[in-house]
Design an enzyme around this catalytic site. Sequence first.
Site, PDB file in Angstrom:
ATOM      1  N   GLU A 193       9.456 -21.555  74.009  1.00  0.00           N
ATOM      2  CA  GLU A 193      10.058 -21.696  72.696  1.00  0.00           C
ATOM      3  C   GLU A 193       9.555 -22.895  71.908  1.00  0.00           C
ATOM      4  OE1 GLU A 193      14.144 -20.540  72.371  1.00  0.00           O
ATOM      5  OE2 GLU A 193      14.118 -19.826  74.414  1.00  0.00           O
ATOM      6  N   ASP A 200      21.689 -14.825  69.384  1.00  0.00           N
ATOM      7  CA  ASP A 200      20.894 -15.681  70.251  1.00  0.00           C
ATOM      8  C   ASP A 200      21.717 -16.935  70.545  1.00  0.00           C
ATOM      9  OD1 ASP A 200      18.785 -16.711  71.710  1.00  0.00           O
ATOM     10  OD2 ASP A 200      17.283 -16.102  70.243  1.00  0.00           O
TER      11      ASP A 200
END
Length: 806
Positions: free
Chosen positions: A517, A321
């Site tokens: 997020e 990521d």
Amino acid sequence: MALMAFVSAGCVSAATPPLTPPPPAPSAATTANVANWPAAQSPAAITDKKTEDAITALISKMTLEQKVGQIIQADISAITPEDLKTYPLGSILAGGNSGPYGDERADAAKWAQLVGAFRDASRISGAGVPILFGVDAVHGHSNLPQASIFPHNIGLGAARDVDLIQRIGKATAAEISGSGIEWTFAPTLAVPQDLRWGRTYEGYSSDPALIAAYAGAMTIGLQGNLVVGAPLDATHVAATAKHFLADGGTMDGRDQGDAQISEAELVAKHAQGYPASINAGALTVMASFSSWNGVKHHGNASLLTDVLKNRMGFAGLVVGDWNGHGQVAGCSATDCAAAINAGLDLFMAPDSWKGLFASTLAAARDGRISAARLDDAVRRIVRVKYKLGLMGDAPTVRGQTSLVGKQEHLDLAREAVSKSLVLLKNDHGVLPIRNGSNVLIAGSGADNMAMQAGGWTISWQGTDTTAADFTNGQTIGRAISEAVKTGGGMANISASGMFEKKPDVAIIVLGEKPYAEFEGDVPNLAFRPQPAEEEMIARLKAQNIPVVVLFLSGRPMFTGKLINQADAFVAAWLPGTQGRGVADVLVAGANGKPMRDFTGRLSFSWPADARSPVDAPLFPLGYGLNYTQSNKLPPVNEDPRVDLSSRTIATQYFVRGKVPAPWNLQMDGSISARAVDMAAQEDARQFTWNADGAFVVNGPAVDLSKPLKEDWSLLIDWRIDQPATGPVMLSFGGAALDIKPTMRALPTGTPTQTRIPLRCFAAAGAKLDAVGSPIRMQATKGLVATIRNVHIETTKKGASCPGKMR
């Protein structure tokens, strides 16, 4: 994905948990026992002997530099096709705020042009291996205006329709391929357990069984059924099962946090979607930012290698990521052999790629990364490229732009919206809206494409999405108005709820503002309407006007008072751009019945108060009414049972170097922090920018409109230890100012205070009525700053606006 400050990629984010997670308890498991995990196997069709022989021959001819290049991925905001002549990277991505040639609203043709430019450059450099291009297309090809935008996963989970999921995957793949791209960072297989997590809406459900059922269907939808010896066709793309593992199980719902759970719970709750996706042929898996009992997944060999690659038989590539490797113990964003040795195959190094290339090359030369491990990573990457039709003299051609926003896909999105709605209350049969009714449509979400589409729509956070981005869509208010008028009624859209003629019914559309997020992490589940909306609902009820509340959110929330006030309450989640899907269920047609009944059922429990996790729900998992059911809901609890006092919450963001609850600190993987002494023992925190990046303080959305009117200022009590060489963007409430000129005037190494009036941020576009991220600081490599206190206070005479507004 690529936000200047943070970016995220499907997972991608550039943030980090508040700080390094606490060490695990001595008895806490950090190493998996593979015998406890479900077995799976990538289909034989993922490769074949002819392909493997070709890969072997290719690897034997590659230089060490070419091999290292293959395992690094850069973001389009930080690399050009010209760079590939020197650095033979194997992959490119477009982060959440990255658009082709700097155009965040580029069309499919412009995307295809950019992809083609990188592909052409990669074919004539290094070993001639074409790049693999990835993007976050997480609810449709959500980076593109005019694309077909589906409900976010939480809504699709409520639909409980496996066939629908596969059809959505197929449509999404066609639109991604229509822009020349062959890889999406989806599906998300997280199983959110704490609704405070800012990515809850990316999960289909809290039920592992539903995740498992959807995982294979979405994978097949995106990729099609794999065929031995043949690549995916031009309308399918590589899927990414993410984020491995347990990002939905972190302590306190903290994004990029620590899953402090047993191995049994890790397997039973969080691993169930991966075997189904792998068995269906998933070509890629993305590692999670999070940790398991203190050990970062990007560096946990027992999970990435022993479980994922061996026990689950995964034959594709494992991608990291957004700079996630930089969070592994002993690593930085520009140096992390440990992640490759643990089983990562492809670094996602958006802006750190150049330094990472150098350090990884050095590690491969001196044996810290073995030749066998490097060759295995390269093999897995090239294997996926073969399966996507990128290799050879006649590569698969993608870029049929007419597939983007195809009417068939828009109709599917409309169907998905209708199936995702969950009816929680319908007293007195106020729904459906009857023919000939006079309808008031009000609330902040009535005519607001950003609120109904949510994060990951055009931009990473989705806050600037407008109806103009999707002229092939409809806001909820306009869709309902259209349907009401078709049925012979009258409709008035008024965000404030004002009207000339008393309506027969009022539909109030409100809910959460867009986020993605960690910016969506909250301290509790209390939803607090804007004061004007509370007043409006009270005013309508006082006039005996029936009220329907249509609630937009990325998670179930405590809404006790709203539910009691409403005659009907609908959980609409984040439905996307096709507002007609809402009208199809709420408004009766010519025959007196709506086009569709409510079929959605809760895929998460609905909380009875603001505490989390939800132990005693108001409405359980699987709950949902339809029009054949009539049961009057008795009054529900209105006490949040948590402290919602907001004085400290609203005004203080750093106190003696610590971030007070409910605020939390997230850092880009390129930043390190440590407690230091400024005036007393460890009364401050020193931040070092090891590469370009940012940190953010985020938490509950608080209303600072009154401090703005009273001309308050942001005060930073700090010390500049090493000046910045590039811009330093300080954001407050979503607007940024370049404070480098201000910092340049500060004495190095001396404690000082900087004051910036809130009006400066407001003038730059800050929305101070709902500030969820009071501080974000982005800077280039080299800055070292020590921060003691940050808060807002009454402005002192002479305070002026610094730098350039953005």
